[in-house]
Design a protein around this motif. Structure first.
Motif, short mmCIF file in Angstrom:
data_model
loop_
_atom_site.label_atom_id
_atom_site.label_comp_id
_atom_site.label_asym_id
_atom_site.label_seq_id
_atom_site.Cartn_x
_atom_site.Cartn_y
_atom_site.Cartn_z
N LEU A 1 -24.60 14.38 -0.16
CA LEU A 1 -23.46 14.62 0.79
C LEU A 1 -22.59 13.76 1.30
N SER A 2 -23.05 12.50 1.35
CA SER A 2 -22.20 11.52 2.03
C SER A 2 -21.27 11.03 0.86
N VAL A 3 -21.75 10.75 -0.71
CA VAL A 3 -20.81 10.75 -1.63
C VAL A 3 -19.51 11.40 -1.65
N ALA A 4 -20.07 12.83 -1.51
CA ALA A 4 -18.93 14.01 -1.74
C ALA A 4 -17.89 13.76 -0.49
N SER A 5 -18.40 13.45 0.77
CA SER A 5 -17.49 13.33 1.67
C SER A 5 -16.59 12.06 1.55
N VAL A 6 -17.17 10.90 1.18
CA VAL A 6 -16.42 9.69 0.93
C VAL A 6 -15.20 10.12 -0.20
N SER A 7 -15.92 10.63 -1.24
CA SER A 7 -14.80 10.81 -2.48
C SER A 7 -13.77 11.87 -2.02
N GLY A 8 -14.07 12.86 -1.33
CA GLY A 8 -13.02 13.87 -1.05
C GLY A 8 -12.00 13.47 -0.06
N LYS A 9 -12.46 12.61 0.87
CA LYS A 9 -11.57 12.18 2.07
C LYS A 9 -10.76 10.86 1.48
N MET A 10 -11.38 9.91 0.74
CA MET A 10 -10.68 8.80 0.35
C MET A 10 -9.45 9.05 -0.58
N SER A 11 -9.68 10.42 -1.06
CA SER A 11 -8.48 11.01 -1.96
C SER A 11 -7.16 10.80 -1.16
N VAL A 12 -7.17 10.39 0.15
CA VAL A 12 -5.97 10.31 0.77
C VAL A 12 -4.88 9.31 0.30
N VAL A 13 -5.40 8.33 -0.26
CA VAL A 13 -4.42 7.26 -1.00
C VAL A 13 -3.65 7.79 -2.01
N ILE A 14 -3.85 8.88 -2.73
CA ILE A 14 -3.11 9.55 -3.74
C ILE A 14 -1.54 10.04 -3.23
N PRO A 15 -1.81 10.97 -2.20
CA PRO A 15 -0.64 11.52 -1.60
C PRO A 15 0.26 10.36 -0.64
N VAL A 16 -0.57 9.50 -0.28
CA VAL A 16 0.07 8.24 0.55
C VAL A 16 0.97 7.49 -0.36
N ILE A 17 0.39 7.20 -1.36
CA ILE A 17 1.26 6.44 -2.78
C ILE A 17 2.24 7.34 -3.40
N PHE A 18 1.86 8.72 -3.36
CA PHE A 18 3.02 9.34 -3.86
C PHE A 18 4.26 9.45 -2.95
N GLY A 19 4.01 9.68 -1.46
CA GLY A 19 5.00 9.88 -0.59
C GLY A 19 5.83 8.79 -0.54
N VAL A 20 5.29 7.40 -0.66
CA VAL A 20 6.06 6.17 -0.56
C VAL A 20 6.97 6.03 -1.83
N PHE A 21 6.45 6.42 -2.87
CA PHE A 21 7.21 6.23 -4.27
C PHE A 21 8.20 7.41 -4.70
N VAL A 22 7.97 8.62 -4.15
CA VAL A 22 8.74 9.81 -4.28
C VAL A 22 9.74 10.10 -3.28
N TYR A 23 8.95 9.98 -2.19
CA TYR A 23 10.02 10.59 -0.90
C TYR A 23 10.41 9.01 -0.06
N ASN A 24 10.20 8.08 -0.79
CA ASN A 24 10.84 6.92 0.04
C ASN A 24 10.33 6.85 1.51
N GLU A 25 9.09 7.10 1.79
CA GLU A 25 8.66 7.12 2.99
C GLU A 25 8.05 5.68 3.45
N SER A 26 8.20 5.34 4.69
CA SER A 26 7.85 3.93 5.21
C SER A 26 6.36 3.39 4.82
N LEU A 27 6.35 2.13 4.50
CA LEU A 27 5.02 1.66 4.42
C LEU A 27 4.96 0.35 4.83
N GLY A 28 5.39 0.29 6.45
CA GLY A 28 5.39 -1.09 7.02
C GLY A 28 3.87 -1.73 7.03
#
Length: 287
Positions: A88-115
């Motif tokens: 269960l722990s691996v499933a939780s980590v794998s699912g929620k650490m995926s936040v890096v994908i939309p974060v990177i997408f937002g920075v490069f596609v929507y020109n969102e800030s990344l200070g």
């Protein structure tokens, strides 16, 4: 921010529902399929945009809804496999650490800030997710079994990224309920085919409790997506900030639910993760 808070609260409650499935021996696959039908029915009924079912394929977001519907049912099953095989722990980590994908997408596609401060907050968020979720059953002993956590990581990240992109590009004002309903409806149809296929290989057993379980899951599941979509429309709230706060908060709140409702035991590293999670949320929100 109220929509984000509601999405976090409701998404976290899904954890308790899945735990109750174990208690009452509910068939998870059947309940998940019923849940998608319930979510579709609610969304279609509540939609302010009144269009016929035959008109849905003509909508500009329909292909995106098909893609997301397929991902929804697929990643749910990958999540189940990851939980059973890797823990269960691996499933939780794998699912929620995926936040890096939309974060990177937002920075490069929507020109969102990344200070600098925001980067620190996101890195702390990843550390918090890891420490809060990791338990003693989380060690992966065989390298080839890593395929399931990797697929869950990629699939969860693509879902979050696609929801944001399709919502901002193709969904008109007031169209969130019908868009959400269509995703669930497509996931239901795909899931129904999957259950039918499984019934040819193993004996199909119908029980009313699986229907009730699906209803109990479908109602909050629908609103968790709707509130997330509405939160994405909040002016001044970047998607990279939103997804970071959303994912870390869900891990934090589900951990608290497990502690209070199911008397789960936490290790020292889990408590450290909780403190870091709260810190990361504050830093990202301020940034």
């Amino acid at each position: 921010m109220i929509y984000l808070a509601l999405s976090i609260l409701i998404s976290s409650s899904l954890f308790a529902i899945f735990k109750l499935f174990e208690v009452y021996k509910i068939n998870t696959l059947q309940a998940i399929v019923v849940n998608y039908f319930v979510a579709f029915t609610i969304g279609y009924s509540l939609s302010n945009v009144k269009i016929g079912l035959t008109d849905i394929p003509q909508q500009p977001w329909f292909l995106g809804a098909i893609f997301l519907g397929f991902l929804f049912i697929s990643i749910f099953n990958v999540m189940a496999l990851t939980s059973q095989i890797n823990g269960l722990s691996v499933a939780s980590v794998s699912g929620k650490m995926s936040v890096v994908i939309p974060v990177i997408f937002g920075v490069f596609v929507y020109n969102e800030s990344l200070g600098f401060i925001k980067v620190i907050g996101i890195l702390l968020a990843l550390i918090a997710v890891y420490l809060t979720s990791m338990k003693s059953d989380s060690f992966v002993k065989e390298k080839h079994l890593l395929i399931y956590p990797i697929l869950l990581f990629l699939g969860s990240g693509v879902i979050d990224t696609s929801i944001k992109y399709i919502e901002t590009t193709y969904v008109q004002d007031g169209g969130v309920p019908i868009f959400s309903a269509s995703i669930f409806g497509i996931a239901f149809v795909i899931g129904l085919f999957f259950v039918t296929y499984r019934s040819f290989k193993t004996k199909f057993v119908f029980e009313w409790k699986n229907i009730l379980g699906g209803i109990a899951l479908g109602i909050p599941n629908y609103f968790s997506i709707v509130f997330l979509l509405k939160a994405l429309k909040t002016d001044g709230l970047e998607s990279s900030t939103l997804f970071t706060i959303n994912n870390v908060s869900i891990v934090l709140l589900t951990t608290v639910f497990g502690l209070i409702l199911f008397k789960e035991k936490l290790q020292v590293k889990n408590w450290i993760g909780i403190v870091i999670a709260i810190t990361s949320i504050i830093i990202v929100a301020i940034a």
